[in-house]
Design a protein around this motif. Structure first.
Motif, PDB file in Angstrom:
ATOM      1  N   ALA A   1       0.777  -1.247  -0.060  1.00 31.11           N
ATOM      2  CA  ALA A   1       0.122  -0.027  -0.195  1.00 31.11           C
ATOM      3  C   ALA A   1       1.014   1.399  -0.036  1.00 31.11           C
ATOM      4  CB  ALA A   1      -1.038   0.048   1.119  1.00 31.11           C
TER       5      ALA A   1
ATOM      6  N   PRO B   1      -6.811  -0.187  -1.736  1.00 29.36           N
ATOM      7  CA  PRO B   1      -5.354   0.470  -1.370  1.00 29.36           C
ATOM      8  C   PRO B   1      -4.118  -0.328  -1.607  1.00 29.36           C
ATOM      9  CG  PRO B   1      -6.935   1.056  -0.153  1.00 29.36           C
ATOM     10  CD  PRO B   1      -7.511  -0.156  -0.581  1.00 29.36           C
TER      11      PRO B   1
ATOM     12  N   MET C   1      -4.246   1.073  -6.027  1.00 29.00           N
ATOM     13  CA  MET C   1      -3.535   2.277  -5.683  1.00 29.00           C
ATOM     14  C   MET C   1      -1.778   2.369  -5.816  1.00 29.00           C
ATOM     15  SD  MET C   1      -4.942   4.720  -2.865  1.00 29.00           S
ATOM     16  CE  MET C   1      -3.998   4.228  -1.587  1.00 29.00           C
TER      17      MET C   1
ATOM     18  N   PHE D   1      -7.191   7.094   0.683  1.00 28.41           N
ATOM     19  CA  PHE D   1      -7.017   7.217  -0.782  1.00 28.41           C
ATOM     20  C   PHE D   1      -6.169   8.222  -1.330  1.00 28.41           C
ATOM     21  CE2 PHE D   1     -11.569   5.175  -0.553  1.00 28.41           C
ATOM     22  CZ  PHE D   1     -11.098   4.118  -0.227  1.00 28.41           C
TER      23      PHE D   1
END
Length: 666
Positions: free
Chosen positions: A282, A488, A492, A535
């Motif tokens: 992440a 995430p 991401m 986020f």
């Protein structure tokens, strides 16, 4: 700008053509090793702590002139270097990135190079043409083979199309299917990034970076074995206008090749990130690091920030003396709301241009854009316009010039829904032309980011995420809460997400319903607050109506104060599909956000990263009744303990958000 570069040339070998050659490369910390085998084909094996985590099939490119990269090639020479430097990052989760890697360049007599890079966190490879002539790429071979039938988090293409060709047209947004590799649907494509779960907590994430003038990489498993194969959309042969409100271009036939390539082309990086801890997934920078550095010399005009957004809340105003909707009066009300709350932008989403004309110059009579821009200027609020892809692409230069002169600050471009070479080229043209006229770009209805936001920092955000818009038309059958703590760690990794959070109507698992006019989120109020921290989103929407934010001013004040770009980011803890806690620093202030799945959870936090000094915190956490009433929350102020330990409870589908600041010295 301080830039530290330490470049050592380790070896430079001239090697005659031989029947077989093996070359190796170690990561800077020695934990990753790639072994490259060159015979009639080229293959690699990736190991972590001497454990094999990935084998490749033959990696190759078949060209239209009968030549190949990677098949029966003759090695001319190899070169290994190590690089240790610090690079700037623009409008990102940190302002500087440590860029350290070892690189192996294999140069072949067949007019190409194959480059491998090993970072401490993963491996990447790419083909580079050294030919002097342009050429066509017919096919690329890439297969990622695993030792066992591991489970993977698979973002399948969401479409009713059954054929592979039909699946190339999609919005690149879906939840994740958790499945063993062998049980993957043989008829379905998946888009990257994709994470495979190995033994003992290790994971491999497959991704790509620096995608330029080439189709994006899909992954699928047509054989039912423990391998993922790359798949690419061929070049369009014929296209017709159609799709959503005549704003798309639909491919009706494709060429028998993938790309028309220029001499000296650098093809995309194929990435395998290796992680022993989910939290490291992440907080990974490989896609950004591998992208081409910024082409823009001046980025001072690019202003990230928050956006008051009307589409999600369906232009939801009450207690006004006009009918709310796509009209000047409504947008003035949104500008007033943005000004009151120090929100930088208001977006005019779909509807401001005449429907079905696919023209950005036919504005509906209910909208006076010049008046809105001027009104916004008096309130220190700027305007961003939504644009359908075909309308924007057809009049690209004229639209950018016209609306830049009018005072518009950017475009949200939507409904591309493809990643073949022609569409990838459009993204670069759009970014470059927009930058020429000092316009920001937020790409929607598009493929995942691959580093374009580094190359053109005016590309301020991307969709390619199963965002909160889904809650307008789906109920509990779509589990957004679990998606929120999965995405995430996977999507991401590729870059920022325009998820469009901020709902003030919040629902439990059993009470959520899809309601277009008065939509709600799944999970708690504090979850929505925390998503502004967890986020990554340099241009960040407030999705709900001014009415609802006015009723919840305390939460609105917290959201509007949260930065959208950061000096430093630390992921404190997390497990894919379970929970995550992220800390981000801007100046002297830290923000923490945490999310859980549908399991109520207590998290123990180590805040030692704060360093010395006395700190206080403003904490928003789920209320004692949040399991029944999702909007229930509690705000408190407290001093951070000297031992830097803190424990906070989260409700089912919950979260918490914290602002930490140094106490003033008397």
């Amino acid at each position: 700008m301080k830039n530290i570069l330490n470049l050592f040339l380790l070896t430079f070998l001239s090697i005659p053509a031989i029947a077989q050659k093996r070359l190796g490369l170690n990561s800077p910390n020695g934990r990753l090793q790639v072994d490259v085998s060159i015979t009639d084909s080229i293959r690699f094996q990736l190991a972590h702590d001497e454990e094999i985590v990935l084998n490749s099939g033959a990696i190759a490119m078949k060209l239209g002139n009968g030549k190949t990269f990677g098949i029966k090639s003759h090695l001319k020479q190899s070169k290994t270097i190590t690089v240790k430097q610090e690079i700037p990052a623009y409008f990102y989760k940190r302002n500087r990135i440590n860029d350290e890697y070892a690189e192996l360049t294999l140069e072949f007599k067949e007019d190409y190079k194959l480059i491998f890079r090993l970072y401490n966190e993963g491996m990447a490879y790419r083909f580079v043409s050294t030919a002097k002539q342009d050429f066509i790429v017919n096919e690329e071979l890439a297969a990622f083979q695993f030792q066992k039938d591991y489970k993977a988090y698979i973002p399948y293409v969401k479409t009713k199309e059954k054929t592979i060709e039909g699946q190339y047209f999609n919005s690149f947004e879906n939840t994740y299917t958790y499945s063993s590799l062998s049980k993957m649907d043989k008829l379905k494509l998946a888009f990257s990034p994709l994470v495979v779960e190995l033994d003992h907590g290790k994971k491999v994430c497959l991704a790509e970076a620096d995608l330029q003038s080439y189709p994006g990489m899909f992954l699928f498993n047509p054989t039912g074995r423990t391998a993922l194969e790359a798949n690419f959309a061929p070049y369009p042969k014929s296209i017709v206008q159609g799709g959503h409100n005549q704003l798309q271009q639909i491919v009706t036939a494709r060429q028998p090749y993938l790309a028309k390539s220029k001499a000296k082309t650098k093809f995309p990086w194929r990435i395998a990130i290796v992680s022993t801890s989910d939290k490291n997934l992440a907080d990974n920078d490989m896609v950004y690091k591998l992208a081409e550095p910024s082409r823009l010399k001046d980025i001072s005009w690019i202003k990230p920030g928050k956006v008051a957004w009307e589409w999600w809340n369906n232009w939801g105003l009450s207690k006004v003396d006009f009918v709310s909707g796509v009209n000047t009066e409504t947008y003035k009300a949104y500008i007033d709301f943005a000004a009151k709350n120090k929100i930088e932008y208001v977006i005019l989403d779909e509807g401001w241009a005449v429907n079905l004309k696919a023209s950005l110059f036919d504005v509906v009579p209910e909208i006076n854009l010049k008046e809105l821009v001027a009104y916004g200027k008096t309130k220190n609020v700027d305007i961003i316009l939504w644009a359908g892809y075909y309308a924007f692409a057809r009049d690209l230069e004229e639209a950018c010039k016209h609306y830049s002169q009018l005072g518009i600050k950017g475009f949200k471009i939507d409904f591309m829904d493809r990643d073949d070479q022609e569409m990838v080229d459009f993204h670069y043209r759009a970014a470059e032309t927009a930058a020429k006229y000092k316009l920001m770009v937020d790409f929607h209805g598009t493929y995942k980011p691959t580093g374009l936001n580094r190359t053109f920092p005016n590309v301020i955000n991307y969709e390619a995420v199963n965002g909160l818009e889904q809650m307008k038309w789906t109920g509990p059958e779509m589990d957004m809460v679990t998606y929120d703590v999965t995405m995430p760690f996977i999507r991401m990794i590729a870059g920022p997400v325009d998820y469009t959070q901020g709902a003030m109507r919040n629902a439990t698992k059993s009470s959520h319903r899809g309601i277009n006019d008065e939509p709600m989120s799944q999970g708690t109020r504090c979850r929505q607050l925390a998503e502004y921290v967890v986020f990554e989103s340099p241009l960040n929407m407030l999705c709900d109506s001014p009415d609802n934010y006015a009723k919840e001013q305390e939460c609105t004040d917290f959201i509007s104060a949260i930065p959208t770009v950061w000096d430093r980011t630390i992921v404190l803890n997390g497990e894919i599909g379970q929970y995550i806690t992220t800390a981000r620093q801007k100046g002297n202030t830290w923000y923490l956000g945490a999310l859980t799945n549908w399991e109520a959870r207590k998290l123990d936090l180590d805040l030692s990263f704060l360093g010395s000094g006395d700190y206080a915190a403003e904490i928003y956490q789920d209320g004692v009744n949040a399991n029944k009433i999702a909007s229930d929350y509690k705000k408190q102020r407290m001093e951070i303990p000297s031992d830097r330990k803190l424990s906070i409870n989260m409700a089912q589908g919950g979260g918490f958000a914290i602002k930490i600041f140094k106490k003033q010295t008397p």
